[in-house]
Design a protein around this motif. Sequence first.
Motif, PDB file in Angstrom:
ATOM      1  N   LEU A 169      18.808  12.474   3.310  1.00 51.57           N
ATOM      2  CA  LEU A 169      19.583  12.172   2.101  1.00 51.57           C
ATOM      3  C   LEU A 169      19.666  13.388   1.182  1.00 51.57           C
ATOM      4  CD1 LEU A 169      18.261   8.562   1.287  1.00 51.57           C
ATOM      5  CD2 LEU A 169      20.425   9.224   2.363  1.00 51.57           C
ATOM      6  N   GLY A 170      19.489  14.567   1.757  1.00 45.81           N
ATOM      7  CA  GLY A 170      19.549  15.786   0.964  1.00 45.81           C
ATOM      8  C   GLY A 170      18.277  15.991   0.159  1.00 45.81           C
ATOM      9  N   ARG A 171      18.376  16.856  -0.829  1.00 43.43           N
ATOM     10  CA  ARG A 171      17.207  17.178  -1.636  1.00 43.43           C
ATOM     11  C   ARG A 171      16.900  16.045  -2.630  1.00 43.43           C
ATOM     12  NH1 ARG A 171      14.243  21.411  -2.106  1.00 43.43           N
ATOM     13  NH2 ARG A 171      15.664  22.651  -0.834  1.00 43.43           N
ATOM     14  N   MET A 172      15.623  15.762  -2.770  1.00 46.30           N
ATOM     15  CA  MET A 172      15.193  14.765  -3.755  1.00 46.30           C
ATOM     16  C   MET A 172      15.219  15.390  -5.144  1.00 46.30           C
ATOM     17  SD  MET A 172      12.012  13.207  -1.575  1.00 46.30           S
ATOM     18  CE  MET A 172      12.289  12.561   0.081  1.00 46.30           C
ATOM     19  N   GLN A 173      15.813  14.684  -6.103  1.00 43.04           N
ATOM     20  CA  GLN A 173      16.060  15.259  -7.419  1.00 43.04           C
ATOM     21  C   GLN A 173      15.139  14.732  -8.517  1.00 43.04           C
ATOM     22  OE1 GLN A 173      20.239  14.214  -7.715  1.00 43.04           O
ATOM     23  NE2 GLN A 173      20.861  16.213  -6.894  1.00 43.04           N
ATOM     24  N   HIS A 174      14.683  13.488  -8.355  1.00 45.46           N
ATOM     25  CA  HIS A 174      13.898  12.903  -9.442  1.00 45.46           C
ATOM     26  C   HIS A 174      13.121  11.708  -8.910  1.00 45.46           C
ATOM     27  CE1 HIS A 174      12.716  11.315 -13.292  1.00 45.46           C
ATOM     28  NE2 HIS A 174      13.509  10.266 -13.203  1.00 45.46           N
ATOM     29  N   VAL A 175      11.909  11.524  -9.391  1.00 43.02           N
ATOM     30  CA  VAL A 175      11.146  10.318  -9.104  1.00 43.02           C
ATOM     31  C   VAL A 175      10.743   9.697 -10.439  1.00 43.02           C
ATOM     32  CG1 VAL A 175       8.921  11.551  -8.947  1.00 43.02           C
ATOM     33  CG2 VAL A 175       9.178   9.310  -7.863  1.00 43.02           C
ATOM     34  N   GLY A 176      10.814   8.376 -10.505  1.00 43.38           N
ATOM     35  CA  GLY A 176      10.494   7.685 -11.752  1.00 43.38           C
ATOM     36  C   GLY A 176       9.033   7.296 -11.827  1.00 43.38           C
ATOM     37  N   GLU A 177       8.759   6.211 -12.516  1.00 42.95           N
ATOM     38  CA  GLU A 177       7.387   5.742 -12.673  1.00 42.95           C
ATOM     39  C   GLU A 177       6.770   5.442 -11.310  1.00 42.95           C
ATOM     40  OE1 GLU A 177       7.535   2.307 -15.103  1.00 42.95           O
ATOM     41  OE2 GLU A 177       8.277   3.375 -16.887  1.00 42.95           O
ATOM     42  N   ARG A 178       5.523   5.890 -11.135  1.00 45.51           N
ATOM     43  CA  ARG A 178       4.818   5.652  -9.874  1.00 45.51           C
ATOM     44  C   ARG A 178       3.783   4.546 -10.073  1.00 45.51           C
ATOM     45  NH1 ARG A 178       3.218  11.885  -9.317  1.00 45.51           N
ATOM     46  NH2 ARG A 178       4.626  12.227 -11.091  1.00 45.51           N
ATOM     47  N   HIS A 179       3.714   3.642  -9.094  1.00 47.02           N
ATOM     48  CA  HIS A 179       2.727   2.567  -9.108  1.00 47.02           C
ATOM     49  C   HIS A 179       2.014   2.558  -7.763  1.00 47.02           C
ATOM     50  CE1 HIS A 179       4.649   0.867 -12.741  1.00 47.02           C
ATOM     51  NE2 HIS A 179       5.772   1.257 -12.162  1.00 47.02           N
ATOM     52  N   SER A 180       0.731   2.203  -7.783  1.00 41.18           N
ATOM     53  CA  SER A 180      -0.052   2.200  -6.551  1.00 41.18           C
ATOM     54  C   SER A 180      -0.947   0.969  -6.525  1.00 41.18           C
ATOM     55  CB  SER A 180      -0.903   3.475  -6.457  1.00 41.18           C
ATOM     56  OG  SER A 180      -1.724   3.449  -5.313  1.00 41.18           O
ATOM     57  N   TYR A 181      -1.102   0.374  -5.334  1.00 42.32           N
ATOM     58  CA  TYR A 181      -2.007  -0.765  -5.199  1.00 42.32           C
ATOM     59  C   TYR A 181      -2.576  -0.782  -3.777  1.00 42.32           C
ATOM     60  CZ  TYR A 181       2.082  -3.044  -3.042  1.00 42.32           C
ATOM     61  OH  TYR A 181       3.153  -3.353  -2.245  1.00 42.32           O
ATOM     62  N   PRO A 182      -3.815  -1.270  -3.629  1.00 44.94           N
ATOM     63  CA  PRO A 182      -4.440  -1.316  -2.302  1.00 44.94           C
ATOM     64  C   PRO A 182      -3.771  -2.356  -1.414  1.00 44.94           C
ATOM     65  CG  PRO A 182      -5.848  -2.375  -3.926  1.00 44.94           C
ATOM     66  CD  PRO A 182      -4.712  -1.751  -4.688  1.00 44.94           C
ATOM     67  N   LEU A 183      -3.711  -2.081  -0.127  1.00 40.27           N
ATOM     68  CA  LEU A 183      -3.054  -2.964   0.822  1.00 40.27           C
ATOM     69  C   LEU A 183      -4.068  -3.781   1.613  1.00 40.27           C
ATOM     70  CD1 LEU A 183      -0.298  -0.617   2.307  1.00 40.27           C
ATOM     71  CD2 LEU A 183       0.016  -2.506   0.708  1.00 40.27           C
ATOM     72  N   SER A 184      -3.778  -5.063   1.746  1.00 42.01           N
ATOM     73  CA  SER A 184      -4.587  -5.916   2.602  1.00 42.01           C
ATOM     74  C   SER A 184      -3.748  -7.119   3.013  1.00 42.01           C
ATOM     75  CB  SER A 184      -5.865  -6.370   1.887  1.00 42.01           C
ATOM     76  OG  SER A 184      -5.549  -7.096   0.715  1.00 42.01           O
ATOM     77  N   LEU A 185      -4.130  -7.712   4.126  1.00 40.50           N
ATOM     78  CA  LEU A 185      -3.501  -8.952   4.575  1.00 40.50           C
ATOM     79  C   LEU A 185      -4.362 -10.094   4.070  1.00 40.50           C
ATOM     80  CD1 LEU A 185      -1.597 -10.706   6.310  1.00 40.50           C
ATOM     81  CD2 LEU A 185      -3.082 -10.209   8.263  1.00 40.50           C
ATOM     82  N   VAL A 186      -3.790 -10.937   3.217  1.00 36.28           N
ATOM     83  CA  VAL A 186      -4.515 -12.073   2.647  1.00 36.28           C
ATOM     84  C   VAL A 186      -3.861 -13.359   3.142  1.00 36.28           C
ATOM     85  CG1 VAL A 186      -5.263 -13.229   0.538  1.00 36.28           C
ATOM     86  CG2 VAL A 186      -5.095 -10.734   0.585  1.00 36.28           C
ATOM     87  N   LYS A 187      -4.653 -14.223   3.753  1.00 31.63           N
ATOM     88  CA  LYS A 187      -4.130 -15.491   4.271  1.00 31.63           C
ATOM     89  C   LYS A 187      -5.017 -16.642   3.829  1.00 31.63           C
ATOM     90  CE  LYS A 187      -4.259 -14.468   8.633  1.00 31.63           C
ATOM     91  NZ  LYS A 187      -4.141 -14.702  10.102  1.00 31.63           N
ATOM     92  N   SER A 188      -4.395 -17.716   3.395  1.00 31.59           N
ATOM     93  CA  SER A 188      -5.121 -18.952   3.147  1.00 31.59           C
ATOM     94  C   SER A 188      -5.242 -19.664   4.490  1.00 31.59           C
ATOM     95  CB  SER A 188      -4.381 -19.826   2.131  1.00 31.59           C
ATOM     96  OG  SER A 188      -5.091 -21.009   1.880  1.00 31.59           O
ATOM     97  N   THR A 189      -6.445 -19.733   5.019  1.00 32.18           N
ATOM     98  CA  THR A 189      -6.626 -20.312   6.353  1.00 32.18           C
ATOM     99  C   THR A 189      -6.404 -21.820   6.352  1.00 32.18           C
ATOM    100  OG1 THR A 189      -9.002 -20.366   5.940  1.00 32.18           O
ATOM    101  CG2 THR A 189      -8.161 -18.485   7.144  1.00 32.18           C
ATOM    102  N   GLU A 190      -6.399 -22.420   5.177  1.00 33.38           N
ATOM    103  CA  GLU A 190      -6.043 -23.824   5.000  1.00 33.38           C
ATOM    104  C   GLU A 190      -4.867 -23.858   4.023  1.00 33.38           C
ATOM    105  OE1 GLU A 190      -8.064 -27.965   3.231  1.00 33.38           O
ATOM    106  OE2 GLU A 190      -8.950 -26.001   2.838  1.00 33.38           O
TER     107      GLU A 190
END
Length: 412
Positions: free
Chosen positions: A272-293
């Motif tokens: 997509l060509g050169r990247m010109q700008h990035v806005g607000e950055r957010h980060s969060y840890p990744l996990s698979l969460v399942k309700s087994t019931e």
Amino acid sequence: MEDYRDIVIAGGGMVGISLALYLAEVLPAETRICLVEGYPFPAPLPGHKPDYHPAFDARSTALSYSSKLIYERLGIWDNLQQWLCPIASIHVSNRGHFGSTLLQAEDHGWPALGYVVENAWLGNSLVQALHRQGRVELISPARVVDARCADDGVRLSLEGDALAGLHTGLLVVADGAASGLRQKLGFAVSEKPYGQHALVANVAFAKPHAGCAFERFTEHGPVALLPLLGVSDARHRSGLVWTVSPSEGEQLMQCSEQDFLVALQERFGYRLGRMQHVGERHSYPLSLVKSTEQVRQGVVVMGNAAHALHPVAGQGYNLALRDVAELATVLATAVERGERPGDIAVLQRYEQRQQGDQQRTIEFSDRLPSLFMGGDPVLGLARDLALAGLDIAPALKRGFVNYAAGVAAMGD
């Protein structure tokens, strides 16, 4: 009883509202449906249409083709049209390897493979649809802080509203991945940490995306870019979901904009060509969460409270909407037969009908990132051949697209 409701939905996020709208569409008029939400709901607007304009840093959601069909059924798709960015194609590649494929909507006779919409517009459109419909009782701001199951239903304790308690035949728990109500009720949960973080931001590019979404797999984790509508200060805008290690994520959150763009450009490339700008950055840890019931007498768990997935395939919200459609359909059939919505036999029918879709989608989202991160050269060759094979074998490619778009699951 004065404070009795047939169905109470605890959690007025996008999943909770979508379920309320669907239930109101398919259940008899005498069925009392109540939605409880901790944040104040926006007031009804003239014409019930939000006045919103895209902002560079707005968070977005990718809606699959199956989600489009669901929202069309609810009569709200037309209100979303103005702020939808269609996904005309998806480019899938493996960095440093020959394998890649291009999935295109026109090859399947579809207007789009999916659509990207800003959360502010989607959320407000759903709220205004509730106001317009006028069928669902809204209790807001308030939270369901406790629930006790009894022979005659579920007794609820509320906080934040003049109404201190409710009695319901069916409680829907839809208060998010860290659901306090799910914990209160003692529903078992399994969690699989991925040891990675998702870094989310919007990025401006020199070239137009032409409705193309990118899923680029690297040895460090996937980089996904979703096409967004342009804004005045960024005509070519895409939403980034970048999977990184915790240490790299911390570094990328703290570095300068220029250093961030250099690192992302090296990881993604120049399609997509050169990247010109990035806005607000957010980060969060990744996990698979399942309700087994997920179901018990008088209670069903929905949305992120039931399953929170890796974002790589963008399937979490779309799976939740398919759950919504299936639950509403099962409940409508049950009420027609004279059964109560909260009966365990009714809720088990829903669980059984959605089990296959949930299992396939969760496994797909769980396995996809690790499949592309292994260093085994034989496995690497197999991955490349599989990606290349999608372009060679039309039937295989069509099946993959049907699955990714969620329409295969809707036929189950």
